[in-house]
Scaffold this motif. Sequence first.
Motif, mmCIF file in Angstrom:
data_model
loop_
_atom_site.group_PDB
_atom_site.id
_atom_site.type_symbol
_atom_site.label_atom_id
_atom_site.label_comp_id
_atom_site.label_asym_id
_atom_site.label_seq_id
_atom_site.Cartn_x
_atom_site.Cartn_y
_atom_site.Cartn_z
ATOM 1 N N LEU A 86 0.923 -1.176 0.136
ATOM 2 C CA LEU A 86 -0.054 0.202 0.084
ATOM 3 C C LEU A 86 0.877 1.344 -0.096
ATOM 4 O O LEU A 86 0.738 2.303 -0.680
ATOM 5 C CB LEU A 86 -0.790 -0.053 1.195
ATOM 6 C CG LEU A 86 -1.858 1.278 1.481
ATOM 7 C CD1 LEU A 86 -2.546 1.381 0.166
ATOM 8 C CD2 LEU A 86 -2.887 0.600 2.653
ATOM 9 N N ILE A 112 2.415 1.672 -3.379
ATOM 10 C CA ILE A 112 1.608 2.124 -4.369
ATOM 11 C C ILE A 112 1.312 3.805 -4.263
ATOM 12 O O ILE A 112 1.389 4.456 -5.296
ATOM 13 C CB ILE A 112 0.125 1.293 -4.432
ATOM 14 C CG1 ILE A 112 0.334 -0.057 -5.096
ATOM 15 C CG2 ILE A 112 -0.905 2.073 -5.273
ATOM 16 C CD1 ILE A 112 -0.754 -0.679 -4.979
ATOM 17 N N LEU A 113 1.083 4.150 -3.054
ATOM 18 C CA LEU A 113 0.876 5.449 -2.736
ATOM 19 C C LEU A 113 2.255 6.268 -3.081
ATOM 20 O O LEU A 113 2.214 7.754 -3.717
ATOM 21 C CB LEU A 113 0.519 5.742 -1.163
ATOM 22 C CG LEU A 113 -0.786 5.237 -0.813
ATOM 23 C CD1 LEU A 113 -0.886 5.317 0.605
ATOM 24 C CD2 LEU A 113 -2.077 6.021 -1.671
ATOM 25 N N HIS A 161 4.530 5.378 -5.244
ATOM 26 C CA HIS A 161 4.722 5.475 -6.674
ATOM 27 C C HIS A 161 3.798 6.474 -7.486
ATOM 28 O O HIS A 161 3.911 7.012 -8.445
ATOM 29 C CB HIS A 161 4.388 3.909 -7.318
ATOM 30 C CG HIS A 161 5.371 2.896 -7.676
ATOM 31 N ND1 HIS A 161 6.329 2.633 -6.557
ATOM 32 C CD2 HIS A 161 6.004 2.563 -8.748
ATOM 33 C CE1 HIS A 161 7.107 1.806 -6.878
ATOM 34 N NE2 HIS A 161 6.976 1.879 -8.234
ATOM 35 N N LEU A 162 2.653 6.815 -7.025
ATOM 36 C CA LEU A 162 1.801 7.682 -7.496
ATOM 37 C C LEU A 162 1.931 9.063 -6.953
ATOM 38 O O LEU A 162 0.916 9.933 -7.158
ATOM 39 C CB LEU A 162 0.222 7.309 -7.183
ATOM 40 C CG LEU A 162 -0.087 5.695 -7.957
ATOM 41 C CD1 LEU A 162 -1.290 5.094 -7.024
ATOM 42 C CD2 LEU A 162 -0.210 5.799 -9.318
ATOM 43 N N LEU A 205 1.459 10.231 -3.813
ATOM 44 C CA LEU A 205 0.435 10.649 -3.132
ATOM 45 C C LEU A 205 0.892 10.593 -1.635
ATOM 46 O O LEU A 205 1.636 9.736 -1.229
ATOM 47 C CB LEU A 205 -0.753 9.333 -3.133
ATOM 48 C CG LEU A 205 -1.471 9.204 -4.548
ATOM 49 C CD1 LEU A 205 -2.135 8.176 -4.741
ATOM 50 C CD2 LEU A 205 -2.460 10.770 -4.802
ATOM 51 N N ILE A 214 -8.099 7.707 7.017
ATOM 52 C CA ILE A 214 -6.828 8.012 6.515
ATOM 53 C C ILE A 214 -7.169 9.188 5.376
ATOM 54 O O ILE A 214 -7.857 9.125 4.432
ATOM 55 C CB ILE A 214 -6.451 6.619 5.610
ATOM 56 C CG1 ILE A 214 -6.035 5.591 6.529
ATOM 57 C CG2 ILE A 214 -5.042 7.250 4.792
ATOM 58 C CD1 ILE A 214 -5.695 4.309 5.737
ATOM 59 N N ILE A 230 -5.705 11.430 2.703
ATOM 60 C CA ILE A 230 -4.793 11.294 1.490
ATOM 61 C C ILE A 230 -4.720 12.552 0.731
ATOM 62 O O ILE A 230 -5.875 12.965 0.216
ATOM 63 C CB ILE A 230 -5.033 10.162 0.585
ATOM 64 C CG1 ILE A 230 -4.837 8.829 1.532
ATOM 65 C CG2 ILE A 230 -3.831 9.984 -0.630
ATOM 66 C CD1 ILE A 230 -5.201 7.619 0.845
ATOM 67 N N SER A 288 -4.032 14.366 -2.661
ATOM 68 C CA SER A 288 -3.974 14.045 -4.276
ATOM 69 C C SER A 288 -4.310 15.214 -5.034
ATOM 70 O O SER A 288 -5.398 15.878 -4.921
ATOM 71 C CB SER A 288 -4.876 12.864 -4.558
ATOM 72 O OG SER A 288 -5.114 12.986 -6.070
ATOM 73 N N LEU A 299 -8.494 13.686 0.476
ATOM 74 C CA LEU A 299 -9.289 12.629 0.340
ATOM 75 C C LEU A 299 -9.280 11.850 1.747
ATOM 76 O O LEU A 299 -8.199 11.540 2.299
ATOM 77 C CB LEU A 299 -9.058 11.659 -0.574
ATOM 78 C CG LEU A 299 -8.938 11.791 -2.199
ATOM 79 C CD1 LEU A 299 -8.481 11.003 -3.088
ATOM 80 C CD2 LEU A 299 -10.312 12.138 -2.541
ATOM 81 N N THR A 300 -10.575 11.411 2.191
ATOM 82 C CA THR A 300 -10.640 10.645 3.407
ATOM 83 C C THR A 300 -11.018 9.306 3.081
ATOM 84 O O THR A 300 -12.004 8.927 2.283
ATOM 85 C CB THR A 300 -11.327 11.052 4.482
ATOM 86 O OG1 THR A 300 -12.765 11.340 3.980
ATOM 87 C CG2 THR A 300 -11.016 12.380 5.018
ATOM 88 N N VAL A 301 -10.438 8.249 3.456
ATOM 89 C CA VAL A 301 -10.672 6.692 3.150
ATOM 90 C C VAL A 301 -11.023 6.135 4.623
ATOM 91 O O VAL A 301 -10.073 5.998 5.479
ATOM 92 C CB VAL A 301 -9.681 6.158 2.429
ATOM 93 C CG1 VAL A 301 -9.845 4.739 1.980
ATOM 94 C CG2 VAL A 301 -9.610 6.770 1.118
ATOM 95 N N ASP A 302 -12.056 5.477 4.583
ATOM 96 C CA ASP A 302 -12.577 4.671 6.049
ATOM 97 C C ASP A 302 -11.554 3.448 6.065
ATOM 98 O O ASP A 302 -11.177 2.754 5.112
ATOM 99 C CB ASP A 302 -13.909 4.225 5.743
ATOM 100 C CG ASP A 302 -14.465 3.480 6.796
ATOM 101 O OD1 ASP A 302 -14.113 3.575 7.969
ATOM 102 O OD2 ASP A 302 -14.970 2.245 6.586
ATOM 103 N N LEU A 326 -7.145 -0.795 0.241
ATOM 104 C CA LEU A 326 -6.357 -0.931 -1.023
ATOM 105 C C LEU A 326 -7.316 -0.382 -1.974
ATOM 106 O O LEU A 326 -6.942 0.426 -2.953
ATOM 107 C CB LEU A 326 -5.310 -2.026 -1.215
ATOM 108 C CG LEU A 326 -4.263 -1.977 -2.355
ATOM 109 C CD1 LEU A 326 -3.635 -0.780 -2.248
ATOM 110 C CD2 LEU A 326 -3.346 -3.328 -2.308
ATOM 111 N N LEU A 344 1.952 2.161 -14.590
ATOM 112 C CA LEU A 344 2.967 1.866 -13.405
ATOM 113 C C LEU A 344 2.865 0.344 -12.989
ATOM 114 O O LEU A 344 1.841 -0.055 -13.041
ATOM 115 C CB LEU A 344 2.485 2.754 -12.316
ATOM 116 C CG LEU A 344 2.653 4.508 -12.061
ATOM 117 C CD1 LEU A 344 1.755 4.872 -11.087
ATOM 118 C CD2 LEU A 344 3.894 4.693 -12.367
ATOM 119 N N VAL A 352 3.962 -2.106 -9.853
ATOM 120 C CA VAL A 352 4.169 -2.167 -8.572
ATOM 121 C C VAL A 352 4.651 -3.590 -8.249
ATOM 122 O O VAL A 352 3.817 -4.402 -8.280
ATOM 123 C CB VAL A 352 3.253 -1.562 -7.725
ATOM 124 C CG1 VAL A 352 3.803 -1.449 -6.192
ATOM 125 C CG2 VAL A 352 3.051 -0.101 -7.961
#
Lengths: 151, 151
Positions: free
Chosen positions: A62, A65-66, A68-69, A71, A90, A92, A94, A99-102, B62, B99, B101
């Motif tokens: 995870l 990936i973040l 690499h992008l 973020l 969380i 993030i 961008s 953004l918020t992710v549960d 993810l 990309l 990963v």
Amino acid sequence: MDIKLNVQGVLADPKTETQVVLLRAEDKKEVLPIWVGAVEGTAIKFALEGILPARPMTHDLLKNILEHLRLRVQKVIITEIKNNTYYALIYIESDGTLLTVDARPSDAIALAIRMHVPIYTTDEVFRQRSGDDLDAWLEKLSPKDFGEHTA
Amino acid sequence: MDIKLNVQGVLADPKTETQVVLLRAEDKKEVLPIWVGAVEGTAIKFALEGILPARPMTHDLLKNILEHLRLRVQKVIITEIKNNTYYALIYIESDGTLLTVDARPSDAIALAIRMHVPIYTTDEVFRQRSGDDLDAWLEKLSPKDFGEHTA
């Protein structure tokens, strides 16, 4: 008001395979205990102790990936307790958008430590925390469990 | 040449806590067995069986993060076997850029099923796979292990 938390360590009860993450409020002595599964506990412990497994664990993936992008994780917040279940978000960044992710707190904490971002909670969560449960749980542990599992 | 794989099921050996994911080549009868940990096996089995846990598991998180960020996973490829360890790549599209990963196959497969994207491998991996190990492992299982754990 948001309360900053430091991850103090992960304790394991070898008998039940449960683990508890101890989060200590930066400006007080209070501890917020969060029970997690064995794998999530290990994911947090490895990050705390700087252990790099030969193959990336799921939280390392995870993070990769973040990164690499490009973020950025800004912070994670343990937001509430409902029916003894803890919830987290969380944050993030961008392209200038937040953004918020549960997430489960275990995932949020495992990611926060790897990405070196702060963990917060609220006064409300501290009021609702189950400190009594922690005392009962700790009493069942033998001294060697502490030696083996605290960070 | 890339070979498309279908996830046939996850078998568990309750004695050793190892699980094996059976990937079947779409155009042949050959099976690629990949040994995974109990948690990764469960993460794959839940996705196969459409089980939605009350709280998102790490691979659900993810997936949620990728979807929030409007990122598309294009495919995953199990790329090689080195010293009995399998390697995989996740292909992610971001603003027209592709990309890759690095990931453990267990994470790549758990994500691919959740995001409904194809899983591939190569002829080379099929040549190197350890079919004999699978036979030996299967022989140790009792019939009820199959009933409980195949998808």
